[in-house]
Design a protein around this motif. Sequence first.
Motif, mmCIF file in Angstrom:
data_model
loop_
_atom_site.group_PDB
_atom_site.id
_atom_site.type_symbol
_atom_site.label_atom_id
_atom_site.label_comp_id
_atom_site.label_asym_id
_atom_site.label_seq_id
_atom_site.Cartn_x
_atom_site.Cartn_y
_atom_site.Cartn_z
ATOM 1 N N SER A 101 87.515 -4.023 87.406
ATOM 2 C CA SER A 101 87.005 -3.197 88.497
ATOM 3 C C SER A 101 85.669 -2.528 88.183
ATOM 4 N N ARG A 102 85.299 -2.437 86.915
ATOM 5 C CA ARG A 102 84.001 -1.850 86.573
ATOM 6 C C ARG A 102 82.858 -2.696 87.141
ATOM 7 N N PHE A 103 83.070 -4.002 87.235
ATOM 8 C CA PHE A 103 82.029 -4.906 87.711
ATOM 9 C C PHE A 103 82.406 -5.650 88.990
ATOM 10 N N ASN B 211 80.721 -8.514 91.636
ATOM 11 C CA ASN B 211 80.224 -8.231 92.987
ATOM 12 C C ASN B 211 80.405 -6.784 93.402
ATOM 13 N N ASN B 212 80.501 -5.895 92.417
ATOM 14 C CA ASN B 212 80.628 -4.477 92.736
ATOM 15 C C ASN B 212 79.290 -3.929 93.243
ATOM 16 N N ILE B 213 79.339 -2.719 93.804
ATOM 17 C CA ILE B 213 78.114 -2.021 94.167
ATOM 18 C C ILE B 213 77.543 -1.430 92.884
ATOM 19 N N MET B 214 76.446 -1.998 92.421
ATOM 20 C CA MET B 214 75.917 -1.649 91.104
ATOM 21 C C MET B 214 75.126 -0.339 91.135
ATOM 22 N N ASN B 215 75.503 0.595 90.258
ATOM 23 C CA ASN B 215 74.681 1.787 90.074
ATOM 24 C C ASN B 215 74.030 1.722 88.692
ATOM 25 N N ASN B 216 73.186 2.677 88.379
ATOM 26 C CA ASN B 216 72.456 2.626 87.114
ATOM 27 C C ASN B 216 73.373 2.656 85.904
ATOM 28 N N GLU B 217 74.471 3.371 86.012
ATOM 29 C CA GLU B 217 75.399 3.460 84.889
ATOM 30 C C GLU B 217 76.016 2.092 84.580
ATOM 31 N N VAL B 218 76.385 1.353 85.634
ATOM 32 C CA VAL B 218 76.968 0.021 85.438
ATOM 33 C C VAL B 218 75.936 -0.927 84.837
ATOM 34 N N SER C 88 75.611 -1.540 81.005
ATOM 35 C CA SER C 88 76.542 -2.408 80.272
ATOM 36 C C SER C 88 76.624 -3.821 80.853
ATOM 37 N N LEU C 89 75.810 -4.114 81.881
ATOM 38 C CA LEU C 89 75.879 -5.415 82.550
ATOM 39 C C LEU C 89 75.464 -6.558 81.620
ATOM 40 N N ASP C 90 74.362 -6.392 80.890
ATOM 41 C CA ASP C 90 73.876 -7.470 80.029
ATOM 42 C C ASP C 90 74.933 -7.889 79.011
ATOM 43 N N GLN C 91 75.533 -6.918 78.363
ATOM 44 C CA GLN C 91 76.544 -7.215 77.350
ATOM 45 C C GLN C 91 77.737 -7.934 77.975
ATOM 46 N N TYR C 92 78.118 -7.497 79.177
ATOM 47 C CA TYR C 92 79.248 -8.121 79.879
ATOM 48 C C TYR C 92 78.940 -9.578 80.214
ATOM 49 N N LEU C 93 77.763 -9.824 80.743
ATOM 50 C CA LEU C 93 77.385 -11.189 81.111
ATOM 51 C C LEU C 93 77.273 -12.092 79.886
ATOM 52 N N LYS C 94 76.757 -11.565 78.795
ATOM 53 C CA LYS C 94 76.687 -12.347 77.552
ATOM 54 C C LYS C 94 78.094 -12.728 77.088
ATOM 55 N N VAL D 132 72.230 -8.824 89.235
ATOM 56 C CA VAL D 132 72.979 -9.827 88.471
ATOM 57 C C VAL D 132 72.116 -11.068 88.243
ATOM 58 N N VAL D 133 71.423 -11.516 89.304
ATOM 59 C CA VAL D 133 70.526 -12.678 89.177
ATOM 60 C C VAL D 133 69.430 -12.378 88.163
ATOM 61 N N MET D 134 68.859 -11.196 88.253
ATOM 62 C CA MET D 134 67.786 -10.825 87.338
ATOM 63 C C MET D 134 68.266 -10.811 85.891
ATOM 64 N N ALA D 135 69.474 -10.314 85.672
ATOM 65 C CA ALA D 135 70.028 -10.270 84.318
ATOM 66 C C ALA D 135 70.306 -11.671 83.795
ATOM 67 N N VAL D 136 70.858 -12.522 84.633
ATOM 68 C CA VAL D 136 71.146 -13.905 84.228
ATOM 69 C C VAL D 136 69.857 -14.626 83.844
#
Length: 310
Positions: A33-35, A67-74, A77-83, A100-104
């Motif tokens: 649910s975090r992401f 597909n969550n509503i991304m805020n700055n806090e999320v 940790s997004l990069d680490q999650y996607l890796k 998400v696209v930008m991080a990928v």
Amino acid sequence: MSYKPELLVTAASLEEISLLIEAGADAFVIGESRFGMRLPGEFSMDQIRAAKEIAGHKQVKIYVAVNNIMNNEVLESLDQYLKGLSDIGVDGLVFGDPSVVMAVRRLELQIPLHWNTEMTSTNYATANYWGKRGASRYVMARELNMEQIIDTREHTELQLQVQVHGMTNMYHSKRSLVQSYMDHQQTDNRIEDTSASRGLFLTEAERPGETYPIYEDSNGTHIMSSDDICMLETLNELMEVKIDSFKIEGLMKSPEYNAAVVNAYRKVIDTYLADPVNYQFEDEWLEPIKALQGENRELSFGFFFKEQVY
């Protein structure tokens, strides 16, 4: 390449994944649910890895909802999650936010992207826009009718995903509306458990027979539809125009119910593909679903045969 649509399902646990694979599922959407938004169950990174191992032995795909509503806090940790997901080798990311696209891209990850906002995916121009930015699949809005789906199919090369069974989200707020209402009423009769398993619902005085499930989680308040989409009887019409993925939403349903639904759709898909010209729907295929369907929840065609007014 011959046409074979994907039967995509949600799942609440590793045990349910195994059960639904046996019932005939081709792919799953899972996550945390975090992401991810409105997930039947919480899957940690280790559980996602275990799910991938279970599915891999059966040539079944695992997609992860980001597909969550991304805020700055999320985002921190997004990069680490996607890796981590890339290391596991998941088969796709379900996303709605451009971050998400930008991080990928920034991380140079080779993971297929499935664009899904649930609401604004209403036309083929939007599909092609996201296709040019890396998406391989376009998850179509639940409010589209058959004519609009066909029109989109004719104007995009992206994979198209359509929800064919289960409840749909009607309203979402990041606020905890149930708890706020109780605070406003200043009542001692508080509802401590507002999770999806609690079974709370809303109803209107003018429509006493219709109940709208409502629940709260870390992402806010969710109000769901009073009926369940069921396209089993007319699934062949979507196969005729070669929709790539059929989504079964298992949120707030028992594993036994979801298994019966998957089994029925598997039977329809395989029977149609075996002989499209002479295909005929058998009423008995729907009976196991009806036997487990909640008495206050009708099965409907949703907006597939309606003129939707926005």
